[in-house]
Design a protein around this motif. Structure first.
Motif, short mmCIF file in Angstrom:
data_model
loop_
_atom_site.label_atom_id
_atom_site.label_comp_id
_atom_site.label_asym_id
_atom_site.label_seq_id
_atom_site.Cartn_x
_atom_site.Cartn_y
_atom_site.Cartn_z
N GLY A 49 5.96 20.18 34.68
CA GLY A 49 5.77 19.49 36.31
C GLY A 49 7.67 19.21 36.86
N GLY A 50 7.32 18.64 38.20
CA GLY A 50 8.53 17.89 38.45
C GLY A 50 9.59 18.90 38.92
N ARG A 51 10.28 18.32 39.64
CA ARG A 51 11.60 19.08 40.33
C ARG A 51 13.31 18.55 40.07
NH1 ARG A 51 12.43 20.85 46.30
NH2 ARG A 51 12.99 18.01 46.06
N GLU A 52 13.90 18.78 39.27
CA GLU A 52 15.51 18.81 38.64
C GLU A 52 16.16 18.91 39.66
OE1 GLU A 52 12.15 18.12 36.17
OE2 GLU A 52 13.57 20.00 36.38
N HIS A 128 12.92 28.48 36.59
CA HIS A 128 11.54 27.75 37.10
C HIS A 128 10.61 28.62 36.96
CE1 HIS A 128 9.27 28.39 41.12
NE2 HIS A 128 8.96 27.04 40.09
N THR A 129 9.84 28.63 35.91
CA THR A 129 9.02 28.14 34.84
C THR A 129 6.62 27.79 35.65
OG1 THR A 129 9.21 26.88 33.38
CG2 THR A 129 9.98 28.40 33.25
N THR A 133 -0.73 22.67 32.84
CA THR A 133 -1.61 21.58 32.92
C THR A 133 -1.46 20.83 30.70
OG1 THR A 133 -3.48 21.94 33.38
CG2 THR A 133 -2.38 21.73 35.03
N GLU A 134 -1.34 21.44 30.08
CA GLU A 134 -1.61 21.00 28.88
C GLU A 134 -0.21 20.64 28.15
OE1 GLU A 134 -3.35 23.21 24.97
OE2 GLU A 134 -3.09 24.48 26.23
N PHE A 135 0.38 21.41 29.01
CA PHE A 135 1.37 21.03 27.95
C PHE A 135 2.52 19.63 29.06
CE2 PHE A 135 5.84 23.65 27.20
CZ PHE A 135 6.68 22.31 26.81
N VAL A 139 3.02 16.32 26.75
CA VAL A 139 4.23 15.33 27.09
C VAL A 139 3.82 13.66 27.45
CG1 VAL A 139 6.31 15.59 28.21
CG2 VAL A 139 5.40 17.75 27.14
N GLN A 140 2.82 13.95 27.90
CA GLN A 140 2.57 12.37 28.75
C GLN A 140 1.61 11.49 27.56
OE1 GLN A 140 -0.04 13.12 32.60
NE2 GLN A 140 2.09 13.06 33.54
#
Length: 145
Positions: A49-52, A128-129, A133-135, A139-140
Motif C-alpha cells: 500500500g501507499g505511494r512513495e 507499481h504493483t 491485504t495479506e502482505f 508487515v503491520q
C-alpha cells in the motif's frame, strides 16, 4: 514481446531490477538502493500500500521489507515492453514467494514499471504493483513487534 535491438538496454535494466528485487526478497536491499536514481521524481506503489514520491520515500519500503525477508523467489510471466522514445513501460506479472519474519507470503502481482533513458542509459523511475491485504497485515504485525 521482442523489442527493437536499439532498446535492449531497457530489457537489461529490467533484468537488473528483478535481480535486485530477488536480492531484496532474500534480505539484502543493497542492489535495489544502488539501482534507483536518487532523485525527487522517482515513485513507487507497493503491494503493502501507499505511494512513495522521491528517493527519500522510495528507499524506505525496499529497506524495510529486506530487513524482514528471506527465502525469496520471483518469477516473471506475461512480460511485455513498450518503448516510446526515451520512455519505456513494462507490464509483467511478478510471481512472488518469500518469508517475512517467518510468515509465508505468496502472490501473483500485476506490475507496471516505467523506465527513462538519460544520456543513453535506462533507469527505472516508477514501480507499481497490485495491493495485497495479506502482505499489508503481515508487515503491520511485524512492525508492531
Amino acid at each position: 514481446m521482442a523489442i527493437k535491438q536499439a532498446d535492449e538496454g531497457v530489457r537489461a535494466t529490467s533484468d537488473k531490477f528483478y535481480d535486485a528485487l530477488t536480492q531484496m526478497a532474500n534480505g539484502d536491499a543493497t542492489a535495489m538502493i544502488e539501482l534507483w536514481p536518487h532523485r525527487d521524481d522517482v515513485t513507487t506503489m507497493h503491494p503493502i500500500g501507499g505511494r512513495e514520491v522521491g528517493w527519500d520515500e522510495v528507499r524506505g519500503p525496499w529497506q524495510a521489507v529486506a530487513d524482514m525477508a528471506e527465502g525469496g523467489k520471483i518469477e516473471l510471466s506475461d512480460q511485455i515492453f513498450h518503448v516510446f522514445g526515451d520512455v519505456a513501460i513494462e507490464l509483467v506479472t511478478e510471481n512472488v514467494s518469500m518469508s517475512l519474519g517467518g510468515e509465508s507470503v505468496e502472490g501473483a502481482y500485476r506490475t507496471t514499471n516505467v523506465y527513462h533513458r538519460e544520456d543513453g542509459e535506462w533507469h527505472i523511475v516508477h514501480h507499481h504493483t497490485d495491493i495485497d491485504t495479506e502482505f499489508i497485515d503481515i508487515v503491520q504485525r511485524l512492525g508492531d513487534e
